[in-house]
Design a protein around this motif. Structure first.
Motif, PDB file in Angstrom:
ATOM      1  N   ASP A  56      18.412  -3.682  18.235  1.00  0.00           N
ATOM      2  CA  ASP A  56      18.579  -3.768  19.678  1.00  0.00           C
ATOM      3  C   ASP A  56      19.572  -2.670  20.055  1.00  0.00           C
ATOM      4  O   ASP A  56      20.775  -2.816  19.854  1.00  0.00           O
ATOM      5  N   LEU A  57      19.059  -1.556  20.558  1.00  0.00           N
ATOM      6  CA  LEU A  57      19.896  -0.413  20.882  1.00  0.00           C
ATOM      7  C   LEU A  57      20.521  -0.572  22.265  1.00  0.00           C
ATOM      8  O   LEU A  57      19.902  -1.111  23.173  1.00  0.00           O
ATOM      9  N   LEU A  62      23.509   5.305  24.680  1.00  0.00           N
ATOM     10  CA  LEU A  62      22.742   6.456  24.215  1.00  0.00           C
ATOM     11  C   LEU A  62      22.428   7.454  25.330  1.00  0.00           C
ATOM     12  O   LEU A  62      21.761   8.453  25.109  1.00  0.00           O
ATOM     13  N   GLY A  63      22.916   7.161  26.532  1.00  0.00           N
ATOM     14  CA  GLY A  63      22.734   8.095  27.640  1.00  0.00           C
ATOM     15  C   GLY A  63      21.572   7.779  28.563  1.00  0.00           C
ATOM     16  O   GLY A  63      21.249   8.579  29.435  1.00  0.00           O
ATOM     17  N   ASP A 115      18.942   9.311  34.260  1.00  0.00           N
ATOM     18  CA  ASP A 115      19.380   9.018  35.627  1.00  0.00           C
ATOM     19  C   ASP A 115      18.148   9.069  36.524  1.00  0.00           C
ATOM     20  O   ASP A 115      17.034   9.265  36.036  1.00  0.00           O
ATOM     21  N   LEU A 116      18.336   8.897  37.832  1.00  0.00           N
ATOM     22  CA  LEU A 116      17.192   8.881  38.739  1.00  0.00           C
ATOM     23  C   LEU A 116      16.469  10.227  38.796  1.00  0.00           C
ATOM     24  O   LEU A 116      15.239  10.267  38.915  1.00  0.00           O
ATOM     25  N   ALA A 117      17.205  11.316  38.706  1.00  0.00           N
ATOM     26  CA  ALA A 117      16.563  12.632  38.709  1.00  0.00           C
ATOM     27  C   ALA A 117      15.685  12.799  37.467  1.00  0.00           C
ATOM     28  O   ALA A 117      14.579  13.343  37.544  1.00  0.00           O
ATOM     29  N   ASP A 118      16.168  12.325  36.328  1.00  0.00           N
ATOM     30  CA  ASP A 118      15.385  12.380  35.099  1.00  0.00           C
ATOM     31  C   ASP A 118      14.147  11.494  35.223  1.00  0.00           C
ATOM     32  O   ASP A 118      13.053  11.880  34.819  1.00  0.00           O
TER      33      ASP A 118
END
Length: 151
Positions: A56-57, A62-63, A115-118
């Motif tokens: 369970d990561l 992890l970003g 993030d939302l842009a990604d």
């Protein structure tokens, strides 16, 4: 399907809490000998009840700070086969789960992004670019409470 008794359920409950338990630690936790516990775990594996163990990561660590659930309605089922769509969508690493569902949408996806842009980049360049994708609805995950299911 095999019959599960209280000891089998205790093994499953303990492994749901901590799948890394060694056979001796598991045996001590449920009050059985190590050989008996090992045999029961083997029986549960052979019956397909225990189908593996996974990590369970912590995605945020992890970003990956954004999780989005997408409802995807295919535009035309006749032109794109479900198998082709599933093969293409599962090749996108940010798509963590693909569920074929009944209802308003044909598929429910769990997508992670930094993030939302990604997420927008993944959505526009990868998901919406797939042939056959029609309507898409996005729901951003705000929080998640996990409860292990009943055994």
């Amino acid at each position: 399907m095999i019959e599960l008794d209280a000891q089998d359920r205790a093994i499953l409950h303990a492994l749901v809490e901590d799948a890394t338990l060694s056979s001796p630690a598991l045996a001590a936790r449920i009050g059985l000998s190590q050989p008996v516990t090992w045999r029961r775990v083997r029986r549960l594996e052979e019956a397909g009840i225990l189908a593996g163990r996974r990590l369970d990561l912590d995605l945020e660590a992890l970003g990956f700070g954004v999780t989005v659930f997408l409802g995807v309605k295919l535009a035309t089922r006749g032109r794109v086969s479900l198998t082709d769509f599933e093969r293409a969508i599962t090749a996108i690493p940010e798509v963590q789960t693909v569920e074929h569902v009944l209802g308003l949408y044909d598929y429910r996806l769990r997508v992670i992004a930094r993030d939302l842009a990604d997420f927008e980049r993944v959505l526009r360049r990868r998901i919406l670019a797939l042939p056959g994708v029609g309507n898409v609805e996005a729901n951003v995950l705000l929080s998640e409470e996990r409860r292990p299911g009943p055994l």
